[in-house]
Structure formats: structure tokens, C-alpha cells
Scaffold this motif. Structure first.
Motif, PDB file in Angstrom:
ATOM      1  N   ALA A 197       0.829  -1.213   0.000  1.00 19.21           N
ATOM      2  CA  ALA A 197       0.000   0.000   0.000  1.00 19.21           C
ATOM      3  C   ALA A 197       0.860   1.259   0.000  1.00 19.21           C
ATOM      4  N   GLY A 198       1.955   1.230   0.717  1.00 14.13           N
ATOM      5  CA  GLY A 198       2.799   2.423   0.821  1.00 14.13           C
ATOM      6  C   GLY A 198       3.551   2.750  -0.449  1.00 14.13           C
ATOM      7  N   PHE A 199       3.969   1.734  -1.187  1.00 15.17           N
ATOM      8  CA  PHE A 199       4.776   1.956  -2.386  1.00 15.17           C
ATOM      9  C   PHE A 199       4.035   1.589  -3.669  1.00 15.17           C
ATOM     10  N   SER A 200       2.729   1.507  -3.578  1.00 20.26           N
ATOM     11  CA  SER A 200       1.926   1.121  -4.737  1.00 20.26           C
ATOM     12  C   SER A 200       1.901   2.240  -5.765  1.00 20.26           C
ATOM     13  N   HIS A 201       2.002   1.853  -7.020  1.00 19.88           N
ATOM     14  CA  HIS A 201       1.885   2.821  -8.106  1.00 19.88           C
ATOM     15  C   HIS A 201       0.428   2.995  -8.518  1.00 19.88           C
ATOM     16  N   ALA A 207      -4.922   3.903   1.546  1.00 19.83           N
ATOM     17  CA  ALA A 207      -4.061   3.703   2.716  1.00 19.83           C
ATOM     18  C   ALA A 207      -3.759   5.041   3.374  1.00 19.83           C
ATOM     19  N   HIS A 208      -3.524   6.064   2.572  1.00 21.73           N
ATOM     20  CA  HIS A 208      -3.221   7.396   3.085  1.00 21.73           C
ATOM     21  C   HIS A 208      -4.403   7.961   3.870  1.00 21.73           C
ATOM     22  N   PRO A 244       0.093   9.994  12.131  1.00 22.13           N
ATOM     23  CA  PRO A 244       0.835  10.953  11.310  1.00 22.13           C
ATOM     24  C   PRO A 244       1.628  10.231  10.211  1.00 22.13           C
ATOM     25  N   CYS A 245       1.472  10.684   8.994  1.00 26.70           N
ATOM     26  CA  CYS A 245       2.188  10.018   7.907  1.00 26.70           C
ATOM     27  C   CYS A 245       3.046  10.979   7.102  1.00 26.70           C
ATOM     28  N   HIS A 246       2.937  12.267   7.378  1.00 21.64           N
ATOM     29  CA  HIS A 246       3.829  13.227   6.700  1.00 21.64           C
ATOM     30  C   HIS A 246       3.847  14.521   7.469  1.00 21.64           C
TER      31      HIS A 246
END
Length: 61
Positions: A37-41, A49-50, A59-61
């Protein structure tokens, strides 16, 4: 009476082995899902996921 003790011990060891196997399998599956999910194109997967992280107040960013 020693047969009963042996059965309980054997059953206890099997249960611990099964729990450990299940826990390790769950960790591997979870890591694969997070990595996917994190690196999916695929934008839909990444955005889902975000948004999930934001709705969980993570917190993700």
C-alpha cells in the motif's frame, strides 16, 4: 498418570508452536500489505491507505 502428563505437555507445546506460527505469519502478511500500500503505483490503493492513516490520527507526513 504419567501418560496424562505427557499428553498435556505435548498439547501445550503444540499450542505454543501454532501460536508462534500464526503470529509470525500475521507479521509477514501485515508487513507485505503495508509495503504494497505504501509503495503502490496504483493511486487508488495508495490514497486509500493514506486516507485510512489520517482517519486513524496516525501521522504520515
Amino acid at each position: 498418570m504419567s501418560i496424562s502428563t505427557t499428553r498435556q505437555t505435548s498439547s501445550h507445546i503444540t499450542t505454543q508452536t501454532q501460536r508462534l506460527t500464526a503470529a509470525i505469519s500475521a507479521m509477514i502478511l501485515g508487513a507485505c500489505l503495508v509495503y504494497f500500500a505504501g509503495f503502490s503505483h496504483i493511486d487508488a490503493v495508495h490514497n486509500a491507505a493514506h486516507d485510512t492513516r489520517h482517519s486513524a490520527a496516525f501521522p504520515c507526513h
